[in-house]
Design an enzyme around this catalytic site. Structure first.
Site, PDB file in Angstrom:
ATOM      1  N   CYS A   2       0.853  -1.189   0.000  1.00  0.00           N
ATOM      2  CA  CYS A   2       0.000   0.000   0.000  1.00  0.00           C
ATOM      3  C   CYS A   2       0.890   1.241   0.000  1.00  0.00           C
ATOM      4  O   CYS A   2       1.902   1.300   0.691  1.00  0.00           O
ATOM      5  CB  CYS A   2      -0.942   0.099   1.184  1.00  0.00           C
ATOM      6  SG  CYS A   2      -2.065  -1.280   1.301  1.00  0.00           S
ATOM      7  N   ARG A  27       3.941  -0.203  -4.782  1.00  0.00           N
ATOM      8  CA  ARG A  27       3.671  -0.768  -3.455  1.00  0.00           C
ATOM      9  C   ARG A  27       2.330  -1.501  -3.378  1.00  0.00           C
ATOM     10  O   ARG A  27       2.010  -2.122  -2.369  1.00  0.00           O
ATOM     11  CB  ARG A  27       3.671   0.343  -2.396  1.00  0.00           C
ATOM     12  CG  ARG A  27       4.989   1.077  -2.295  1.00  0.00           C
ATOM     13  CD  ARG A  27       4.882   2.195  -1.294  1.00  0.00           C
ATOM     14  NE  ARG A  27       4.680   1.662   0.031  1.00  0.00           N
ATOM     15  CZ  ARG A  27       5.640   1.330   0.876  1.00  0.00           C
ATOM     16  NH1 ARG A  27       6.892   1.496   0.524  1.00  0.00           N
ATOM     17  NH2 ARG A  27       5.364   0.850   2.065  1.00  0.00           N
ATOM     18  N   TRP A  73      -2.790  -2.671  -1.744  1.00  0.00           N
ATOM     19  CA  TRP A  73      -2.472  -4.090  -1.922  1.00  0.00           C
ATOM     20  C   TRP A  73      -3.332  -4.807  -0.885  1.00  0.00           C
ATOM     21  O   TRP A  73      -3.104  -4.692   0.314  1.00  0.00           O
ATOM     22  CB  TRP A  73      -0.993  -4.336  -1.667  1.00  0.00           C
ATOM     23  CG  TRP A  73      -0.558  -5.731  -1.981  1.00  0.00           C
ATOM     24  CD1 TRP A  73      -0.147  -6.210  -3.189  1.00  0.00           C
ATOM     25  CD2 TRP A  73      -0.481  -6.840  -1.068  1.00  0.00           C
ATOM     26  NE1 TRP A  73       0.163  -7.534  -3.096  1.00  0.00           N
ATOM     27  CE2 TRP A  73      -0.033  -7.955  -1.807  1.00  0.00           C
ATOM     28  CE3 TRP A  73      -0.760  -7.009   0.285  1.00  0.00           C
ATOM     29  CZ2 TRP A  73       0.154  -9.211  -1.240  1.00  0.00           C
ATOM     30  CZ3 TRP A  73      -0.579  -8.254   0.863  1.00  0.00           C
ATOM     31  CH2 TRP A  73      -0.121  -9.340   0.100  1.00  0.00           C
ATOM     32  N   ASN A  99      -1.966   1.730   5.922  1.00  0.00           N
ATOM     33  CA  ASN A  99      -1.036   0.752   5.376  1.00  0.00           C
ATOM     34  C   ASN A  99      -0.651  -0.165   6.529  1.00  0.00           C
ATOM     35  O   ASN A  99      -0.129   0.308   7.531  1.00  0.00           O
ATOM     36  CB  ASN A  99       0.186   1.492   4.807  1.00  0.00           C
ATOM     37  CG  ASN A  99       1.297   0.553   4.407  1.00  0.00           C
ATOM     38  OD1 ASN A  99       1.075  -0.630   4.193  1.00  0.00           O
ATOM     39  ND2 ASN A  99       2.496   1.084   4.292  1.00  0.00           N
ATOM     40  N   GLY A 100      -0.957  -1.460   6.420  1.00  0.00           N
ATOM     41  CA  GLY A 100      -0.625  -2.386   7.502  1.00  0.00           C
ATOM     42  C   GLY A 100      -1.796  -3.301   7.790  1.00  0.00           C
ATOM     43  O   GLY A 100      -2.731  -3.406   6.993  1.00  0.00           O
ATOM     44  N   GLU A 484      17.009 -17.877  -7.992  1.00  0.00           N
ATOM     45  CA  GLU A 484      16.649 -16.491  -8.306  1.00  0.00           C
ATOM     46  C   GLU A 484      16.119 -16.375  -9.743  1.00  0.00           C
ATOM     47  O   GLU A 484      15.138 -15.666  -9.991  1.00  0.00           O
ATOM     48  CB  GLU A 484      17.881 -15.591  -8.074  1.00  0.00           C
ATOM     49  CG  GLU A 484      17.728 -14.137  -8.474  1.00  0.00           C
ATOM     50  CD  GLU A 484      16.631 -13.383  -7.728  1.00  0.00           C
ATOM     51  OE1 GLU A 484      16.035 -13.900  -6.775  1.00  0.00           O
ATOM     52  OE2 GLU A 484      16.348 -12.246  -8.154  1.00  0.00           O
ATOM     53  N   LYS A 488      12.425 -15.000 -10.709  1.00  0.00           N
ATOM     54  CA  LYS A 488      12.184 -13.886 -11.643  1.00  0.00           C
ATOM     55  C   LYS A 488      11.181 -14.314 -12.709  1.00  0.00           C
ATOM     56  O   LYS A 488      10.267 -13.561 -13.035  1.00  0.00           O
ATOM     57  CB  LYS A 488      13.479 -13.427 -12.331  1.00  0.00           C
ATOM     58  CG  LYS A 488      14.462 -12.696 -11.485  1.00  0.00           C
ATOM     59  CD  LYS A 488      14.087 -11.284 -11.117  1.00  0.00           C
ATOM     60  CE  LYS A 488      13.378 -11.243  -9.790  1.00  0.00           C
ATOM     61  NZ  LYS A 488      14.119 -11.018  -8.607  1.00  0.00           N
ATOM     62  N   GLU A 491       7.535 -14.598 -11.247  1.00  0.00           N
ATOM     63  CA  GLU A 491       6.811 -13.393 -10.833  1.00  0.00           C
ATOM     64  C   GLU A 491       6.508 -12.463 -11.998  1.00  0.00           C
ATOM     65  O   GLU A 491       5.528 -11.723 -11.953  1.00  0.00           O
ATOM     66  CB  GLU A 491       7.544 -12.657  -9.703  1.00  0.00           C
ATOM     67  CG  GLU A 491       8.906 -12.137 -10.050  1.00  0.00           C
ATOM     68  CD  GLU A 491       9.589 -11.478  -8.852  1.00  0.00           C
ATOM     69  OE1 GLU A 491       8.908 -10.973  -7.959  1.00  0.00           O
ATOM     70  OE2 GLU A 491      10.836 -11.480  -8.832  1.00  0.00           O
ATOM     71  N   HIS A 507      16.666 -36.755  -7.647  1.00  0.00           N
ATOM     72  CA  HIS A 507      15.883 -37.269  -6.519  1.00  0.00           C
ATOM     73  C   HIS A 507      14.416 -36.866  -6.630  1.00  0.00           C
ATOM     74  O   HIS A 507      13.704 -36.888  -5.635  1.00  0.00           O
ATOM     75  CB  HIS A 507      16.477 -36.759  -5.202  1.00  0.00           C
ATOM     76  CG  HIS A 507      17.900 -37.183  -5.022  1.00  0.00           C
ATOM     77  ND1 HIS A 507      18.253 -38.473  -4.697  1.00  0.00           N
ATOM     78  CD2 HIS A 507      19.055 -36.501  -5.183  1.00  0.00           C
ATOM     79  CE1 HIS A 507      19.573 -38.563  -4.640  1.00  0.00           C
ATOM     80  NE2 HIS A 507      20.088 -37.381  -4.937  1.00  0.00           N
ATOM     81  N   LYS A 606       5.887  -4.197  -3.937  1.00  0.00           N
ATOM     82  CA  LYS A 606       7.337  -4.090  -3.776  1.00  0.00           C
ATOM     83  C   LYS A 606       7.791  -4.316  -2.340  1.00  0.00           C
ATOM     84  O   LYS A 606       8.739  -5.013  -2.084  1.00  0.00           O
ATOM     85  CB  LYS A 606       7.765  -2.694  -4.252  1.00  0.00           C
ATOM     86  CG  LYS A 606       9.251  -2.444  -4.188  1.00  0.00           C
ATOM     87  CD  LYS A 606       9.960  -3.188  -5.269  1.00  0.00           C
ATOM     88  CE  LYS A 606      11.457  -3.031  -5.219  1.00  0.00           C
ATOM     89  NZ  LYS A 606      12.096  -4.136  -5.940  1.00  0.00           N
TER      90      LYS A 606
HETATM   91  C1  F6R Z   1      11.453 -10.619  -5.790  1.00  0.00           C
HETATM   92  C2  F6R Z   1      11.371  -9.633  -4.727  1.00  0.00           C
HETATM   93  C3  F6R Z   1      10.982 -10.089  -3.378  1.00  0.00           C
HETATM   94  C4  F6R Z   1      11.815  -9.354  -2.317  1.00  0.00           C
HETATM   95  C5  F6R Z   1      11.302  -9.716  -0.903  1.00  0.00           C
HETATM   96  C6  F6R Z   1      12.152  -9.087   0.169  1.00  0.00           C
HETATM   97  O1  F6R Z   1      11.841 -10.047  -6.995  1.00  0.00           O
HETATM   98  O2  F6R Z   1      11.601  -8.472  -4.932  1.00  0.00           O
HETATM   99  O3  F6R Z   1      11.101 -11.462  -3.235  1.00  0.00           O
HETATM  100  O4  F6R Z   1      13.152  -9.717  -2.459  1.00  0.00           O
HETATM  101  O5  F6R Z   1       9.980  -9.275  -0.776  1.00  0.00           O
HETATM  102  O6  F6R Z   1      12.139  -7.698   0.086  1.00  0.00           O
HETATM  103  P1  F6R Z   1      13.242  -6.818   0.770  1.00  0.00           P
HETATM  104  O7  F6R Z   1      14.538  -7.127   0.126  1.00  0.00           O
HETATM  105  O8  F6R Z   1      12.794  -5.412   0.524  1.00  0.00           O
HETATM  106  O9  F6R Z   1      13.256  -7.180   2.226  1.00  0.00           O
END
Ligand code: F6R
Length: 611
Positions: A2, A27, A73, A99-100, A484, A488, A491, A507, A606
């Protein structure tokens, strides 16, 4: 999670808020809304992205000098006009954004329902707002006092911002656990979840702390704690330019941020790495070197991509520093009853510095006597402030929801820290130390070379975009890179992808392999090279389509692969910073080819400030 924006002052509030919401959309973007105060209180809200709100307001009266805005969000209640913020209290006089999560909202709601309150939305926010209204009316106290009383009963995390039709010259805000920044202008104040909506107007900001209340008028800012004591605001100057939060000619923030990596890695090294004198300068490490080098154990705590950086750091720290390392999901660590000793050092790795699970995990560990070292991107964020010491990653604002440049910057910082500790502990030879400093120094130029693959990777993306599933495999330092790469792809393109340790595949996951399955190997030249070639053979034997990230000069893997992405040679310890980049581009181009909004993938936000 949010985004919130508020404004009070001589400008028209609506355009300031709207622009701010667009900057904060990363956000959360399932609905948005504004409340504007100009004599009467007008609330407009809409399901969907901020553009849809903007369109719905064409021709409406949006004139006001005080207002609040929110981009959501969803936590409590599906995305809908009804559940969008701002919410209005039952008597229609108060509007609030939040927000929360209010964890005890059900109990508060029951109490209010018994008093006759009827709710228009499914949100916890409306419950808190009416709880405040009820206290305000029945205790006959001012709104500020009502907020204070209400917050003492609230369990959970919040930033709330309120407008009161009866007090049009005042905005009240409070924070616990979610970020809140105030912009201090000349005769005006701004309020937002981060500084991006503010920097266009002022660089003077105040970061509000937990359990603080801000009472804003156009020309006055009063900060108080929940005990009604005044706190002197600490005004800081932001070191952030507008250009850093704009797309700068790229189609998406994600692509811009991938392409920024030669610079962000360079910035991360600048002033720290001195190859000619073979030194690394990091005050946060140097000033706490005794804690770090005497650590019995290091625990990396993080989420998502940052957790992957922690996994790579496990390999780096164990090899260089000979300290045992554990890597924990913050969300699991915080709810377990982990055994923590005084000699433990916790590394909290986070881009945003606001991830709720990571914050609580380190608070718990700190209470038990662990030393907390933060590796954080956002300056002044909660994790940076809670940590005993730390090092910033200096990657600049990361706006694309999928983390890219923050990840490589985390790897650079963690590697430098490990090298510094290893040097102090004498667990690294001078020759290897100097070699690795040179490798780090060369990384930005090597990343530039990799980015030249962009067009080729775009073509590969066209070829693989219709895959239903994908497997990503790697070994050693490249195993977390495989995780990773899969994250990527998932998502951004919504293709189901799994990352696995290449040898572990037999396995179980090998059962998935057939002629339709792309299997992405992260197979740069390292001490596992012969082994991973055998794993590639195993996939080939089952007709899987091998796509491999390999090192320049590799003559074997191209013969076994359907497609290759070639990166410059590098020491295996530095290789992940390079091998991840083709995978970022691959995911990006597949997402774009499928027509998705890669900067705002569905269901994501984010900064995950709820647990
Ligand atoms: C994936 C991504 C998330 C963040 C995770 C942690 O691309 O961005 O998996 O890595 O939400 O966020 P931070 O690093 O801000 O604690």
């Amino acid at each position: 999670m949010c985004g919130i924006v508020a404004y009070i002052g001589p400008r028209e509030a609506y355009p300031v808020i709207l622009k701010g919401l667009k900057r904060l959309e990363y956000r959360g973007y399932d609905s948005s809304g504004v409340a504007l105060l100009n004599g009467d209180l007008r609330v407009y809200k809409k399901k969907g992205k901020v553009n849809e709100l903007e369109e719905s307001l064409i021709g409406k009266d949006v004139h006001a000098h005080a207002g609040i805005g929110h981009t959501r969000w969803a936590t409590h209640g599906e995305p809908s006009d009804r559940n969008a913020h701002p919410h209005q209290s039952a008597n229609g006089k108060l509007a609030m954004i939040h927000n929360g999560i209010i964890e005890n909202y059900a109990q508060l709601k029951t109490e209010l329902q018994k008093k006759g309150y009827v709710f228009k939305s499914d949100t916890d926010t409306e419950v808190l707002l009416n709880f405040i209204e009820d206290i305000h009316e029945n205790n006959q106290c001012g709104l500020e006092e009502a907020v204070r009383i209400a917050l003492k009963r609230v369990v959970g995390a919040y930033v709330i911002v309120l407008l009161d039709a009866a007090n049009p010259d005042t905005i009240i805000a409070a924070r616990k656990g979610s970020p809140l920044v105030i912009g201090v202008g000349k005769g005006e104040h701004f309020l937002a979840s981060d500084a991006s909506p503010i920097i266009e107007y002022t660089k003077e900001v105040v970061y509000v702390n937990d359990y603080e209340l801000a009472i804003l008028k156009a020309d006055e800012l009063v900060l108080k704690n929940l005990g009604n004591e005044k706190i002197t605001p600490f005004v800081q100057k932001l070191d952030l330019e507008l250009a850093a939060i704009e797309k700068g000619g790229y189609d998406h923030f994600m692509l811009k941020e991938i392409f920024e990596q030669p610079d962000t890695i360079f910035d991360c090294l600048r002033g720290r790495l001195d190859v000619s004198n073979a030194t690394i300068t990091m005050a946060g490490v140097q000033n706490n070197i005794e804690h770090l080098k005497l650590a019995n154990r290091i625990i990396m705590v993080a989420c998502g991509t940052s957790w992957h950086a922690g996994l790579i750091a496990e390999y780096v720290f164990e090899e260089l520093c000979r300290i045992p390392v554990e890597v924990e999901y913050a969300s699991e660590f915080r709810y377990r009853n982990p055994v923590i000793h005084k000699g433990d050092v916790i590394f909290a790795i986070s881009q945003s510095g606001e991830t709720a699970d990571t914050i609580v995990a380190i608070e718990r560990a700190k209470e038990q006597g662990a030393f907390i070292f933060g590796v954080v991107n956002v300056v002044g964020s909660s994790i940076a402030r809670i940590s005993n010491a730390g090092a910033y990653t200096h990657a600049g604002p990361e706006i694309g929801v999928a983390s890219t440049k923050a990840f490589t910057a985390q790897l650079v910082v963690l590697t430098m820290i490990a090298l510094k500790i290893a040097k102090e502990k004498n667990t690294i030879s001078e020759e290897r130390y100097v070699h690795l400093l040179n490798e780090l120094h060369e990384a930005p130029e090597k990343v530039k070379e990799i980015l030249l693959l962009n067009d080729k990777i775009q073509e590969l993306a066209e070829k693989y975009k219709d895959a239903k599933d994908a497997l990503y495999l790697g070994r050693g330092y490249n195993f977390p890179v495989a995780l990773e790469g899969a994250l990527k792809l998932k998502e951004i393109s919504y293709i189901h992808a799994e990352g696995y340790a290449a040898a572990e595949m037999k396995h179980g996951p090998i059962a998935l392999v057939d002629e339709n399955l792309p299997v992405v190997f992260v197979a740069t030249k390292d001490s596992y090279h012969e082994k991973i070639i055998s794993n590639i053979q195993e996939i080939k034997a089952r007709k899987g389509k091998v796509v491999a990230v390999i090192s320049e000069g590799d003559e074997t893997i191209p013969q076994l692969s359907e497609d290759i992405m070639v990166v410059p040679q590098a020491d295996e310890l530095v290789a992940p910073m390079l091998s991840v980049i083709p995978l970022q581009l691959f995911a990006y181009h597949i997402g774009v080819a499928k027509g998705y909004d890669v900067d705002k993938p569905r269901n994501l936000a984010k900064s995950v400030t709820v647990e």
